[in-house]
Scaffold this motif. Structure first.
Motif, mmCIF file in Angstrom:
data_model
loop_
_atom_site.group_PDB
_atom_site.id
_atom_site.type_symbol
_atom_site.label_atom_id
_atom_site.label_comp_id
_atom_site.label_asym_id
_atom_site.label_seq_id
_atom_site.Cartn_x
_atom_site.Cartn_y
_atom_site.Cartn_z
ATOM 1 N N TYR A 1 6.581 4.347 12.394
ATOM 2 C CA TYR A 1 7.236 5.524 11.818
ATOM 3 C C TYR A 1 7.117 5.613 10.294
ATOM 4 C CZ TYR A 1 10.597 9.222 11.007
ATOM 5 O OH TYR A 1 11.197 10.387 10.597
ATOM 6 N N PRO A 2 7.283 4.509 9.564
ATOM 7 C CA PRO A 2 7.186 4.606 8.102
ATOM 8 C C PRO A 2 5.838 5.113 7.588
ATOM 9 C CG PRO A 2 8.253 2.559 8.699
ATOM 10 C CD PRO A 2 7.750 3.181 9.971
ATOM 11 N N VAL B 1 4.466 8.821 0.434
ATOM 12 C CA VAL B 1 4.834 8.060 -0.755
ATOM 13 C C VAL B 1 4.625 8.991 -1.932
ATOM 14 C CG1 VAL B 1 4.296 6.059 -2.177
ATOM 15 C CG2 VAL B 1 4.144 5.901 0.303
ATOM 16 N N GLN B 2 5.711 9.322 -2.586
ATOM 17 C CA GLN B 2 5.638 10.279 -3.678
ATOM 18 C C GLN B 2 6.548 9.799 -4.793
ATOM 19 O OE1 GLN B 2 6.650 14.140 -2.260
ATOM 20 N NE2 GLN B 2 5.184 15.129 -3.591
ATOM 21 N N LEU B 3 5.976 9.568 -5.921
ATOM 22 C CA LEU B 3 6.751 9.156 -7.074
ATOM 23 C C LEU B 3 6.839 10.314 -8.042
ATOM 24 C CD1 LEU B 3 5.181 5.643 -7.746
ATOM 25 C CD2 LEU B 3 7.327 6.146 -6.600
#
Length: 95
Positions: free
Chosen positions: A70-71, A76-78
């Motif tokens: 699931y992850p 991934v957003q910074l």
């Protein structure tokens, strides 16, 4: 001795000692992008219904689903304050 134009091989013929060019074959299934291939295999194995069934079969399977599978869907957003760029710096402390 300089070679003249007449000494050169005819158009389309390989030079002596060189291998002739071979046209590459059209890309086959081995060249499909990995994501597409894996997605197609997942559908063939039962898709989301089979994955859910597998997760329910054992608590360990469900743990693997939530911790490893699931992850991968979470982007991934910074971003910095207000959605801007991340500000960073270096602090040097002399003791």
């Amino acid at each position: 001795m300089t070679k003249s134009r007449e000494d050169a091989p005819a158009e389309g013929r390989a030079h002596p000692g060189r291998k002739p060019r071979v046209k590459a074959a059209a890309p086959g299934p081995a060249f499909q992008p990995a994501k597409e291939t894996i997605a197609r295999a997942a559908e063939a194995l039962g898709g989301h219904e089979r994955l859910a069934q597998w997760a329910r079969e054992d608590a360990k399977n469900e743990s693997v689903f939530w911790s490893s599978i699931y992850p991968k869907l979470i982007p991934v957003q910074l971003s910095g304050e207000g959605g801007g760029p991340v500000e960073h710096g270096v602090i040097v402390k002399f003791v």
